[in-house]
Write a protein that holds these residues in place. Structure first.
Motif, short mmCIF file in Angstrom:
data_model
loop_
_atom_site.label_atom_id
_atom_site.label_comp_id
_atom_site.label_asym_id
_atom_site.label_seq_id
_atom_site.Cartn_x
_atom_site.Cartn_y
_atom_site.Cartn_z
N LEU A 23 0.82 -1.21 0.00
CA LEU A 23 0.00 0.00 0.00
C LEU A 23 0.86 1.26 0.00
N SER A 24 1.97 1.23 0.71
CA SER A 24 2.87 2.40 0.71
C SER A 24 3.43 2.65 -0.68
N HIS A 25 3.86 1.58 -1.35
CA HIS A 25 4.38 1.74 -2.71
C HIS A 25 3.28 2.23 -3.65
N PHE A 26 2.08 1.70 -3.50
CA PHE A 26 0.98 2.14 -4.35
C PHE A 26 0.67 3.61 -4.11
N ASN A 27 0.68 4.05 -2.85
CA ASN A 27 0.42 5.46 -2.54
C ASN A 27 1.47 6.36 -3.17
N CYS B 6 1.83 9.71 -10.14
CA CYS B 6 0.95 9.76 -11.32
C CYS B 6 0.03 10.97 -11.27
N PHE B 7 -0.51 11.26 -10.09
CA PHE B 7 -1.40 12.40 -9.97
C PHE B 7 -0.64 13.71 -10.23
N ALA B 8 0.61 13.78 -9.76
CA ALA B 8 1.40 14.98 -10.01
C ALA B 8 1.61 15.19 -11.51
N GLU B 9 1.74 14.07 -12.24
CA GLU B 9 1.95 14.18 -13.69
C GLU B 9 0.69 14.65 -14.42
N VAL B 10 -0.48 14.22 -13.97
CA VAL B 10 -1.70 14.51 -14.72
C VAL B 10 -2.56 15.62 -14.11
N SER B 11 -2.18 16.15 -12.97
CA SER B 11 -3.03 17.15 -12.32
C SER B 11 -3.18 18.40 -13.19
N GLY B 12 -2.14 18.78 -13.90
CA GLY B 12 -2.24 19.93 -14.81
C GLY B 12 -3.26 19.67 -15.91
N ASP B 13 -3.22 18.45 -16.46
CA ASP B 13 -4.19 18.09 -17.50
C ASP B 13 -5.61 18.10 -16.95
N PHE B 14 -5.78 17.58 -15.73
CA PHE B 14 -7.11 17.57 -15.13
C PHE B 14 -7.67 18.97 -14.98
#
Length: 122
Positions: free
Chosen positions: A50-54, A60-68
């Motif tokens: 779970l730590s690795h997944f988080n 991943c969210f940091a990469e796509v947050s601008g697109d969102f």
């Protein structure tokens, strides 16, 4: 007096622990310990996964947050534009109906836009 009390308490403690030992089988205790260690290992493995997944999700969210955010602004703009278009279409239809009452069949006088308002809470 204090020394004799301590000795009495110690003897009572030894007696109680000996009685407990007779109530519980040593193999059962060892089996419980092994199961607890197995469960602990599985929980630690799950926690590591779970730590690795988080961490992965955060990257991943940091990469796509601008697109969102950009796409969200685009969708809101498109929604505003479509609302304006539908408003103009409704006003044009009402003007046509006022001028030519027989221009549309009777079924078309009902409201066609029956989409739910997604911004209203359920």
């Amino acid at each position: 007096m204090e020394q004799t009390e301590k000795e009495t308490i110690r003897e009572a403690s030894v007696e109680v622990s000996n009685e407990f030992k007779t109530l519980i089988d040593a193999q059962d205790l060892e089996s419980l310990k092994q199961l607890q260690h197995l469960i602990l290992g599985r929980l630690q493995d799950g926690n590591a996964v779970l730590s690795h997944f988080n961490e992965f999700s955060e990257n991943c969210f940091a990469e796509v947050s601008g697109d969102f955010s950009r796409n969200t602004r685009l969708l809101k703009s498109m929604k505003t534009d479509l609302e304006c278009i539908f408003q103009k279409l409704r006003s044009m239809k009402s003007r046509i109906l006022a001028t030519y009452p027989d221009a549309f069949p009777d079924d078309s006088k009902q409201v066609l836009d029956q989409r739910p308002d997604l911004e209203m809470p359920l």
